[in-house]
Design a protein around this motif. Structure first.
Motif, PDB file in Angstrom:
ATOM      1  N   ILE B   9       7.919 -20.573 -25.067  1.00  0.00           N
ATOM      2  CA  ILE B   9       7.306 -19.411 -25.703  1.00  0.00           C
ATOM      3  C   ILE B   9       8.436 -18.457 -26.079  1.00  0.00           C
ATOM      4  CG2 ILE B   9       5.610 -17.554 -25.449  1.00  0.00           C
ATOM      5  CD1 ILE B   9       4.421 -19.201 -23.116  1.00  0.00           C
ATOM      6  N   GLN B  15       6.667  -8.311 -26.477  1.00  0.00           N
ATOM      7  CA  GLN B  15       5.563  -8.933 -27.214  1.00  0.00           C
ATOM      8  C   GLN B  15       4.541  -9.646 -26.312  1.00  0.00           C
ATOM      9  OE1 GLN B  15       7.637 -11.275 -30.381  1.00  0.00           O
ATOM     10  NE2 GLN B  15       6.329 -10.043 -31.721  1.00  0.00           N
ATOM     11  N   ASN B  17       5.237 -12.036 -23.997  1.00  0.00           N
ATOM     12  CA  ASN B  17       5.706 -13.376 -23.751  1.00  0.00           C
ATOM     13  C   ASN B  17       5.462 -13.838 -22.306  1.00  0.00           C
ATOM     14  OD1 ASN B  17       7.640 -15.526 -23.539  1.00  0.00           O
ATOM     15  ND2 ASN B  17       8.601 -14.683 -25.367  1.00  0.00           N
ATOM     16  N   LEU B  20       1.760 -14.294 -21.344  1.00  0.00           N
ATOM     17  CA  LEU B  20       1.185 -15.539 -21.858  1.00  0.00           C
ATOM     18  C   LEU B  20       1.619 -16.723 -20.993  1.00  0.00           C
ATOM     19  CD1 LEU B  20      -0.464 -17.102 -23.891  1.00  0.00           C
ATOM     20  CD2 LEU B  20       1.540 -17.277 -25.338  1.00  0.00           C
ATOM     21  N   PHE B  76       6.272 -15.905 -31.357  1.00  0.00           N
ATOM     22  CA  PHE B  76       5.595 -14.653 -31.710  1.00  0.00           C
ATOM     23  C   PHE B  76       6.270 -13.953 -32.879  1.00  0.00           C
ATOM     24  CE2 PHE B  76       4.072 -13.857 -27.064  1.00  0.00           C
ATOM     25  CZ  PHE B  76       3.242 -14.947 -27.181  1.00  0.00           C
ATOM     26  N   ASN B 146      -0.295 -12.115 -28.263  1.00  0.00           N
ATOM     27  CA  ASN B 146      -0.106 -13.211 -27.318  1.00  0.00           C
ATOM     28  C   ASN B 146      -1.414 -13.964 -27.024  1.00  0.00           C
ATOM     29  OD1 ASN B 146      -1.049 -10.974 -25.955  1.00  0.00           O
ATOM     30  ND2 ASN B 146       0.382 -11.126 -24.233  1.00  0.00           N
ATOM     31  N   THR B 147      -2.522 -13.240 -26.884  1.00  0.00           N
ATOM     32  CA  THR B 147      -3.772 -13.954 -26.589  1.00  0.00           C
ATOM     33  C   THR B 147      -4.357 -14.615 -27.848  1.00  0.00           C
ATOM     34  OG1 THR B 147      -4.583 -11.709 -26.186  1.00  0.00           O
ATOM     35  CG2 THR B 147      -4.842 -13.276 -24.415  1.00  0.00           C
TER      36      THR B 147
END
Lengths: 577, 197
Positions: B9, B15, B17, B20, B76, B146-147
């Motif tokens: 990731i 962000q 990261n 997540l 991302f 992220n989601t």
């Protein structure tokens, strides 16, 4: 219950289960979360200490009183704590004392790559090295048992990839431990006559620990199906297992002192034994000193940076992995930058505009002032060094050099205060800027004595930096606001030329800290007024970038207003066009 | 799921990261796999390039993913997708957000922001591109990329949706659970079409 836990979180869990009573630390990546997670257990007294030496002394006190105590730090913190370490090795403990030290191979966020095992050996203190989060829990408990049985402090050596990796942990319940306090000046008062006797005990203890190392389950042989054989520990063990699942492995959980018979016996079974360890050839040198001739180590494995399974494979097989997708061009690097709205930006902008000054820097977010676009820092050595170094430069130049030291509030309390006392006492000519953002920013907003809050957020006495600097004897002590750029250029330029030790406390809280609320008034650039001079870009604010003309990203802007104050055409304001 | 799954990731500090990776890790743990996650803190939190490794399988040793070992890269930020592309396996899949955050080296004019789409196509990587800016407007929050990306990814690996929703509930602060579940659902329902090369 099975849970995923960060290595540091697992160390905290281990402390909880082991009945630890006192935990203390100064924050430092990658060790910080140990103490943060401990603070969630109400059974454990927990604190941020001003520096690692103090933290260790607090833990020693608790241990001698008969309770289990842990002190956590990063590798460079152990240098600060080295003084009490070398002597607590002599006094021994009572309740167990564990010192968790996190090394940072690869220097993800450190100024050097030193190997803690060397200091541990010099201090004659045993070292355990876990390889995943479950071992973090287990080795903490084992560490306390060893500490109490052999009456010694124990170092738990972690590295970034153990501290900051998550793996599966099985939780257990807490035990309560109390050995009671007994006065014993022969043991705890290290005057020469007593210390001489204690040194004999330390040497005997090391021999006993060597025997322990031979039979403890911390050190184990994993049988293999190939002829390949490895001796390894910590995260390097995981890399070896992934690269060569069929190899024989002597997995060391205790890396100092070493089990000589076990090592010799293991090495005698194979033609060649690879010793895999990140950083220094610590195991290798100790193993070769046993007279072992078939060990291969740093001849093929590097001394610097992190290892990986691929690295180990390619060193042994002399092959290279070719990635299937390779870029032909060099990508724009993305270095860390001061956050949008950061108060440090204002002061580094000011310093970058003043000519012919030497700026000594220190450890914290503000070290980023050394990078483009400011380039406003000449040195960075260790916590607290900016103050002493500025004084040294002032003296070496016969007070001709214009010297400005910058240091954060947390770092100033850590070890800047003594340097400042020295500068005043020895009649220096320098300007110290204490960049007071009311937190320890770089490691993630930990409190310290000058924030007025404890680790659990309770209010406490707040160290007043202005009164402190006045009491120390600084000739000028004033607070300034970093967002007043134009005013500060004048003020600092004038103050540099005055004699004596002057202190400006540059005060504005970290913009990202939850405790401090701002009235947000985001800035916009009026395209009609903008002359595209790009002066605003020289602030290095991540929210401002160049489209056709400079533009402010409203998702990122934190409304500090510094860009408005430097724009010469009045193109930036809080009014949307 | 096959024997071992390696997921990288990547993105820019701040962000989401690490969150997540925690959510994904919990999903795999609850499905019954051994899991390791590795993250880098510190300097990276200050807007630097950030990478997290998530590994799942019957037994995971190293928490690291090396070059040419990632089954998936979830990016991302476009430029960061390129920065880590050497870590992708030959048959691996890149899922990247159509979101640009110019680094300081671009802002100050020393480097150019590359034409990521063009380079990704030229390399012949298998990829999905997610139009994050427009999806974020749909969710009504700028902070749930992220989601959304998790929602997209969840479609690709054959694990029941409920595992993901549970892990979101367990790892996100209570006041943000609802918006994150909405973001996840929007990501899961994006029409990705066939994987592109």
């Amino acid at each position: 219950m099975r849970r995923l836990m960060l290595g540091n979180q697992a160390v905290a869990r281990g402390c909880y289960e082991a009945g630890v009573k006192v935990a203390t630390a100064y924050p430092g990546t990658p060790s910080t979360e140990i103490t943060e997670f401990i603070s969630q257990y109400s059974e454990i007294y927990c604190e941020w200490a001003p520096n690692e030496k103090v933290a260790l002394e607090v833990a020693i006190g608790a241990a001698i009183y008969g309770k289990r105590a842990i002190c956590s730090m990063k590798h460079v913190g152990l240098n600060v704590a080295a003084d009490p370490l070398f002597t607590v090795s002599y006094t021994g403990v009572n309740g167990g004392l564990l010192i968790a030290v996190a090394d940072d191979p690869g220097m993800h966020s450190s100024q050097n790559e030193q190997d803690t095992r060397n200091i541990a050996k010099a201090a004659k203190v045993p070292v355990l090295e876990p390889a995943d989060s479950q071992e973090c829990v287990d080795f903490v408990k084992k560490g306390f048992e060893i500490s109490e049985k052999y009456d010694t402090p124990v170092i738990l050596r972690l590295t970034t990839r153990v501290s900051h990796s998550q793996s599966v942990v099985e939780e257990d319940s807490r035990v309560e431990i109390d050995y009671g306090y007994k006065k014993d000046i022969q043991k705890y008062v290290m005057m020469p006559a007593m210390a001489r006797k204690r040194h004999e005990i330390v040497e005997k203890r090391l021999n006993d620990l060597k025997e322990f190392a031979e039979k403890t389950e911390l050190n184990r042989i994993e049988e293999g199906e190939s002829n390949l054989a490895f001796i390894t520990a910590g995260i390097a063990y995981q890399y070896v297992k992934e690269a060569y699942p069929d190899a024989w492995v002597l997995k060391l959980g205790m890396v100092y002192p070493l089990p000589e018979r076990l090592v010799k016996d293991f090495c005698s079974k194979f033609e060649k034994v690879y010793i895999v360890e990140e950083l220094d050839p610590f195991l290798e040198e100790n193993i070769k000193a046993m007279g072992i001739r078939n060990a291969v180590g740093k001849e093929i494995f590097k001394m610097t940076g992190e290892y990986s399974p691929t690295f180990i494979k390619s060193a042994i097989e002399k092959t290279q992995v070719e990635p299937p997708y390779k870029l032909n061009e060099e990508l724009a690097p993305r270095l860390p930058v001061l956050c949008p709205g950061c108060p440090h930006r204002g002061i580094f902008y000011v310093l970058s505009k003043i000519k012919d000054i030497i700026i000594t820097g220190d450890i914290g977010c503000y070290t980023l002032g050394a990078l483009s676009p400011f380039n406003a820092m000449d040195t960075c050595i260790c916590m607290g060094a900016s103050v002493g170094m500025a004084h040294g430069i002032s003296k070496a130049s016969d007070k001709k050099a214009k010297v400005v030291a910058v240091i954060g509030d947390s770092t100033f309390v850590h070890s800047g205060i003594t340097g400042l006392i020295d500068a005043v006492y020895n009649k220096s000519d320098m300007l110290l800027l204490i960049l007071d953002n009311s937190t320890t920013g770089m490691t993630g907003h930990q409190d310290h004595p000058a924030t007025g809050y404890t680790i659990r957020g309770e209010e406490t006495f707040k160290l007043d930096l202005v009164s402190l600097c006045k009491t120390i004897g600084c000739s000028v002590v004033e607070e300034i606001n970093p967002y007043n750029i134009n005013e500060n250029i004048k003020k600092i330029s004038t103050l540099i030329d005055k004699p004596g030790v002057k202190v400006l406390i540059v005060k504005a809280p970290c913009r990202l800290h939850r405790r401090y609320k701002y009235v947000l008034s985001k800035r916009y650039i009026d395209k009609n007024k903008c002359k595209n001079c790009k002066l605003c870009l020289s602030l290095g604010c991540p929210a401002i970038s160049l489209k056709e003309v400079p533009t402010i990203d409203q998702n990122l802007c934190l409304a500090c207003g510094m860009c408005e104050s430097i724009c010469r055409f009045g193109a930036i304001s809080s009014v949307k066009e | 799921m096959k024997e071992n799954l390696n997921i990288l990731i990547v993105g820019v500090g701040g962000q989401g990261n690490i969150l997540l990776s925690k959510i994904l890790g919990e999903v795999f743990l609850n499905v019954g796999y051994d899991v390791k996650i590795s993250e880098v803190h510190g300097m990276a939190q200050r807007g630097g390039s950030v990478v997290t490794y998530v590994k799942a399988g019957t037994k995971v040793f190293s928490p690291l993913i090396d070059k040419a070992e990632a089954d998936y890269i979830i990016a991302f930020e476009k430029l960061e997708a390129l920065r880590w592309i050497e870590y992708l396996k030959k048959e691996g899949i890149l899922i990247y957000s159509d979101y640009e955050i110019p680094p300081m080296s671009v802002i100050t004019g020393v480097y150019k922001y590359p034409d990521v789409d063009k380079i990704v196509k030229k390399l012949g990587v298998k990829f999905y591109k997610v139009d994050i800016p427009s999806l974020l407007t749909k969710v009504g929050s700028p902070r749930v990329q992220n989601t959304i990306m998790l929602g997209v990814f969840s479609r690709l690996i054959g694990i029941e949706e409920s595992y993901f929703r549970k892990a979101i509930e367990n790892n996100v602060k209570p006041e943000f659970v609802e918006i994150n579940l909405k973001a996840f659902a929007i990501g899961r329902n994006v029409d990705l079409g066939e994987v592109k090369i």
